[in-house]
Design a protein around this motif. Structure first.
Motif, PDB file in Angstrom:
ATOM      1  N   MET A 176      91.161  36.062  36.604  1.00  0.00           N
ATOM      2  CA  MET A 176      90.524  34.634  36.545  1.00  0.00           C
ATOM      3  C   MET A 176      88.763  35.036  37.056  1.00  0.00           C
ATOM      4  O   MET A 176      87.939  34.011  36.347  1.00  0.00           O
ATOM      5  N   ILE A 177      88.624  36.705  37.601  1.00  0.00           N
ATOM      6  CA  ILE A 177      87.488  36.617  38.010  1.00  0.00           C
ATOM      7  C   ILE A 177      86.791  37.170  36.189  1.00  0.00           C
ATOM      8  O   ILE A 177      85.463  36.897  35.918  1.00  0.00           O
ATOM      9  N   ALA A 178      87.562  37.981  35.732  1.00  0.00           N
ATOM     10  CA  ALA A 178      87.412  38.575  35.027  1.00  0.00           C
ATOM     11  C   ALA A 178      86.593  37.318  34.071  1.00  0.00           C
ATOM     12  O   ALA A 178      86.156  37.768  33.271  1.00  0.00           O
ATOM     13  N   GLY A 179      87.643  36.988  33.521  1.00  0.00           N
ATOM     14  CA  GLY A 179      87.025  35.498  32.494  1.00  0.00           C
ATOM     15  C   GLY A 179      86.035  34.641  32.840  1.00  0.00           C
ATOM     16  O   GLY A 179      85.806  34.670  32.182  1.00  0.00           O
ATOM     17  N   ALA A 180      86.071  34.387  34.286  1.00  0.00           N
ATOM     18  CA  ALA A 180      85.518  33.626  34.473  1.00  0.00           C
ATOM     19  C   ALA A 180      82.988  34.681  34.086  1.00  0.00           C
ATOM     20  O   ALA A 180      82.765  34.049  33.667  1.00  0.00           O
ATOM     21  N   ASP A 181      83.555  35.139  34.585  1.00  0.00           N
ATOM     22  CA  ASP A 181      82.485  36.460  34.620  1.00  0.00           C
ATOM     23  C   ASP A 181      82.038  36.556  33.336  1.00  0.00           C
ATOM     24  O   ASP A 181      81.114  36.756  32.771  1.00  0.00           O
ATOM     25  N   CYS A 182      83.200  37.226  32.463  1.00  0.00           N
ATOM     26  CA  CYS A 182      82.646  37.325  30.465  1.00  0.00           C
ATOM     27  C   CYS A 182      82.049  35.902  30.795  1.00  0.00           C
ATOM     28  O   CYS A 182      80.697  35.211  29.445  1.00  0.00           O
ATOM     29  N   HIS A 183      82.286  34.751  30.967  1.00  0.00           N
ATOM     30  CA  HIS A 183      81.939  32.758  30.209  1.00  0.00           C
ATOM     31  C   HIS A 183      80.181  33.187  31.083  1.00  0.00           C
ATOM     32  O   HIS A 183      79.612  32.888  30.098  1.00  0.00           O
ATOM     33  N   ARG A 184      80.354  33.273  32.191  1.00  0.00           N
ATOM     34  CA  ARG A 184      79.103  33.155  32.662  1.00  0.00           C
ATOM     35  C   ARG A 184      77.638  34.485  32.163  1.00  0.00           C
ATOM     36  O   ARG A 184      77.297  33.885  31.596  1.00  0.00           O
ATOM     37  N   ALA A 185      78.725  35.330  31.438  1.00  0.00           N
ATOM     38  CA  ALA A 185      77.047  36.277  31.564  1.00  0.00           C
ATOM     39  C   ALA A 185      77.494  36.131  30.022  1.00  0.00           C
ATOM     40  O   ALA A 185      76.010  36.912  29.798  1.00  0.00           O
ATOM     41  N   MET A 186      78.368  35.835  29.156  1.00  0.00           N
ATOM     42  CA  MET A 186      77.889  36.344  27.650  1.00  0.00           C
ATOM     43  C   MET A 186      76.685  35.052  28.186  1.00  0.00           C
ATOM     44  O   MET A 186      76.452  34.591  26.312  1.00  0.00           O
ATOM     45  N   THR A 187      76.971  33.340  28.127  1.00  0.00           N
ATOM     46  CA  THR A 187      76.544  32.198  28.285  1.00  0.00           C
ATOM     47  C   THR A 187      74.830  32.463  28.505  1.00  0.00           C
ATOM     48  O   THR A 187      73.911  31.966  27.852  1.00  0.00           O
ATOM     49  N   ALA A 188      74.699  33.310  29.645  1.00  0.00           N
ATOM     50  CA  ALA A 188      73.615  33.430  29.921  1.00  0.00           C
ATOM     51  C   ALA A 188      73.094  34.014  29.116  1.00  0.00           C
ATOM     52  O   ALA A 188      71.679  34.047  28.313  1.00  0.00           O
ATOM     53  N   ALA A 189      73.718  35.303  28.695  1.00  0.00           N
ATOM     54  CA  ALA A 189      72.972  36.410  27.413  1.00  0.00           C
ATOM     55  C   ALA A 189      72.498  35.624  25.786  1.00  0.00           C
ATOM     56  O   ALA A 189      71.163  35.569  25.451  1.00  0.00           O
ATOM     57  N   GLN A 190      73.245  34.535  26.065  1.00  0.00           N
ATOM     58  CA  GLN A 190      73.123  33.996  24.307  1.00  0.00           C
ATOM     59  C   GLN A 190      71.929  33.146  24.468  1.00  0.00           C
ATOM     60  O   GLN A 190      70.907  32.627  23.955  1.00  0.00           O
ATOM     61  N   ALA A 191      71.627  32.492  26.091  1.00  0.00           N
ATOM     62  CA  ALA A 191      70.990  31.222  26.248  1.00  0.00           C
ATOM     63  C   ALA A 191      69.458  32.186  26.221  1.00  0.00           C
ATOM     64  O   ALA A 191      68.774  31.803  25.630  1.00  0.00           O
TER      65      ALA A 191
END
Length: 201
Positions: A176-191
């Protein structure tokens, strides 16, 4: 203040794994495979919009100020992770697996809004560029279309990659942490990348 449960059960508990023999284990494997493929939906179902917005309202202000004050992509990158860190540190139950995931997903939602804002800004900029280019070289006036195609492909890649990060942990709660952290990090990087495309090109 949101309270997070101390734990979150695996989709295949130990009893479910052992009960039912090979057929039961097969069903558990199938359930885990399905969970990996749709983990963003599962995570969203565990966290209502009101909770997410409350966490963004509580911890997002300093992050937004940091982001808007930063004048370079590198400086903006320093703002990433602050919302989730403050949330986990200050919310009751924020250090549990479910609490960490919830805080990560709240920050992911924060960055998703920033990404949408930066995408709109960069798309408008490229349409202006295309309009100027079209006067003499219309065959090259496709920047806005290329951006839209890139963003659509990126979303598919992000979701697939984060599903992989989730799946790599199997039935372990760290999924759960791995999936959520991935979503957070990749979305921030794309922004930040979308901002940089417009402002640092």
């Amino acid at each position: 203040m949101p309270r997070f449960p101390a734990s979150h059960a695996s989709p295949c508990s130990q009893s479910a794994w052992s009960w039912g023999g090979a057929r039961g284990r097969g069903r558990c494997r199938a359930a885990l495979a399905l969970a990996a493929s749709v983990w963003p939906v599962l995570c969203a179902a565990q966290q209502d919009d009101a909770t997410t917005q409350a966490l963004i309202d509580r911890y997002g202000g300093p992050v937004l100020s940091c982001y808007e004050a930063a004048q370079t992509a590198a400086a903006k990158e320093a703002c990433v992770g602050r919302l989730a860190s403050a949330c986990s540190a200050q919310e009751e139950g924020g250090q549990t697996t479910f609490g960490i995931m919830t805080c990560q997903l709240a920050e992911a939602a924060f960055w998703d809004a920033r990404m949408a804002h930066e995408y709109d800004g960069t798309l408008a900029w490229l349409r202006t560029v295309d309009q100027a280019e079209a006067e003499y070289f219309p065959q090259f006036a496709h920047g806005a279309d290329a951006l839209a195609a890139m963003q659509e492909a990126w979303r598919a890649y992000r979701d697939a990659n984060c599903a992989l990060q989730y799946a790599l942990w199997g039935s372990g709660s760290m999924r759960m942490i791995a999936g959520a952290d991935c979503h957070r990090a990749m979305t921030a990087a794309q922004a930040i990348a979308l901002w940089s495309l417009r402002e640092e090109m």
